[in-house]
Design a protein around this motif. Structure first.
Motif, short mmCIF file in Angstrom:
data_model
loop_
_atom_site.label_atom_id
_atom_site.label_comp_id
_atom_site.label_asym_id
_atom_site.label_seq_id
_atom_site.Cartn_x
_atom_site.Cartn_y
_atom_site.Cartn_z
N PRO A 205 45.83 47.52 34.18
CA PRO A 205 44.68 48.40 34.38
C PRO A 205 43.53 48.05 33.43
CG PRO A 205 46.50 49.59 33.37
CD PRO A 205 46.97 48.20 33.62
N TRP A 206 42.32 48.30 33.88
CA TRP A 206 41.15 48.04 33.04
C TRP A 206 41.03 49.10 31.96
CZ3 TRP A 206 39.05 47.37 38.44
CH2 TRP A 206 39.28 46.07 38.89
N LYS B 15 49.81 55.48 33.32
CA LYS B 15 50.67 56.57 33.83
C LYS B 15 50.30 56.97 35.26
CE LYS B 15 53.34 57.84 30.29
NZ LYS B 15 54.50 56.98 30.26
N GLU B 16 48.98 57.03 35.53
CA GLU B 16 48.52 57.41 36.88
C GLU B 16 48.98 56.38 37.92
OE1 GLU B 16 46.98 60.12 38.03
OE2 GLU B 16 46.99 61.03 36.05
N LEU C 28 55.35 55.38 42.35
CA LEU C 28 56.58 56.13 42.59
C LEU C 28 56.45 57.05 43.80
CD1 LEU C 28 57.62 56.98 38.91
CD2 LEU C 28 58.86 55.50 40.52
N LYS C 29 55.26 57.63 44.00
CA LYS C 29 55.04 58.53 45.14
C LYS C 29 54.94 57.79 46.47
CE LYS C 29 51.89 61.53 43.16
NZ LYS C 29 50.66 62.30 43.28
N VAL D 1 48.18 52.13 48.22
CA VAL D 1 48.54 52.99 47.09
C VAL D 1 47.25 53.47 46.43
CG1 VAL D 1 49.74 53.13 44.88
CG2 VAL D 1 50.72 51.79 46.73
N MET D 2 47.08 54.80 46.42
CA MET D 2 45.88 55.41 45.85
C MET D 2 46.24 56.09 44.53
SD MET D 2 43.75 54.58 48.10
CE MET D 2 42.36 55.44 48.74
N VAL D 3 45.32 55.98 43.57
CA VAL D 3 45.54 56.55 42.25
C VAL D 3 44.40 57.54 41.96
CG1 VAL D 3 44.35 54.66 41.08
CG2 VAL D 3 46.06 55.96 39.85
N ASP D 4 44.72 58.59 41.20
CA ASP D 4 43.71 59.58 40.84
C ASP D 4 42.87 59.02 39.70
OD1 ASP D 4 42.34 62.03 40.79
OD2 ASP D 4 43.66 62.80 39.21
#
Length: 186
Positions: A70-71, A77-78, A84-85, A41-44
């Protein structure tokens, strides 16, 4: 042509195929929570695609729960969007400070679907191993034609690469059986 060097190089490539299979299998969901589910899972993160584990603390405090802290709070949200994607089929629960992923009990149909996915990944790895064997055999045959190695050396090398291939296929089958058992476990 150095026969042993060629065999060693191809064995390393085969080992890389097996490592890739292990990573693929780790990302397939079982009924149990595992932080490795989020490996792909990759996040922007400020314009670049980054794995979730590099922007948050990911842990599995309970057998059916993964927590993501998250740090940076603005990443919530990201991370939620990225989950979800993804094709994990999980619904993130965001409480403003952390994301909770509850791992639902798998249905029989879903288990079978994941079992097929495991088999597909294993078959792809076997094909890659066989392709490496073919390439290696071709190298030996060409070297024999060019008189770089003798016919006996070529036959012996092809026998060795076949034994290596057989062993790697057995390793893949063992990984597949283990993961299938995990997936089918209630």
């Amino acid at each position: 042509m150095d026969v042993q060097n060629t065999l060693t190089q191809h064995e390393e490539k085969m080992n890389k195929c097996i490592e890739a299979l292990k990573r693929d299998l780790a990302s397939i969901r079982t009924g149990r929570a595992s932080t490795s589910l989020l490996d792909r899972v990759m996040v922007d993160y400020y314009g670049s695609q980054t794995p979730v584990k590099q922007v948050a603390n990911v842990s599995a405090p309970e057998p059916r729960l993964i927590t993501i802290v998250p740090w940076e709070r603005n990443m919530l949200k990201e991370i939620e969007k990225a989950i979800l994607k993804s094709d994990l089929g999980l619904n993130p629960n965001n409480d403003g400070t952390m994301i909770r992923l509850e791992i639902p009990q798998l249905t029989e149909e879903r288990r079978k679907e994941f079992g097929k996915k495991v088999s597909k990944h294993a078959e792809e790895a076997k094909v890659a191993i066989r392709n490496l064997r073919r390439d290696c055999n071709d190298l030996f045959k060409k070297a024999e034609k060019k008189k770089e190695i003798t016919e006996d050396e070529s036959k012996e090398a092809q026998t060795k690469i076949q034994k290596m291939t057989d062993q790697k296929i057995k390793d893949i089958d063992a990984l597949k059986d283990k993961k299938t058992k995990e997936v089918m476990e209630v």
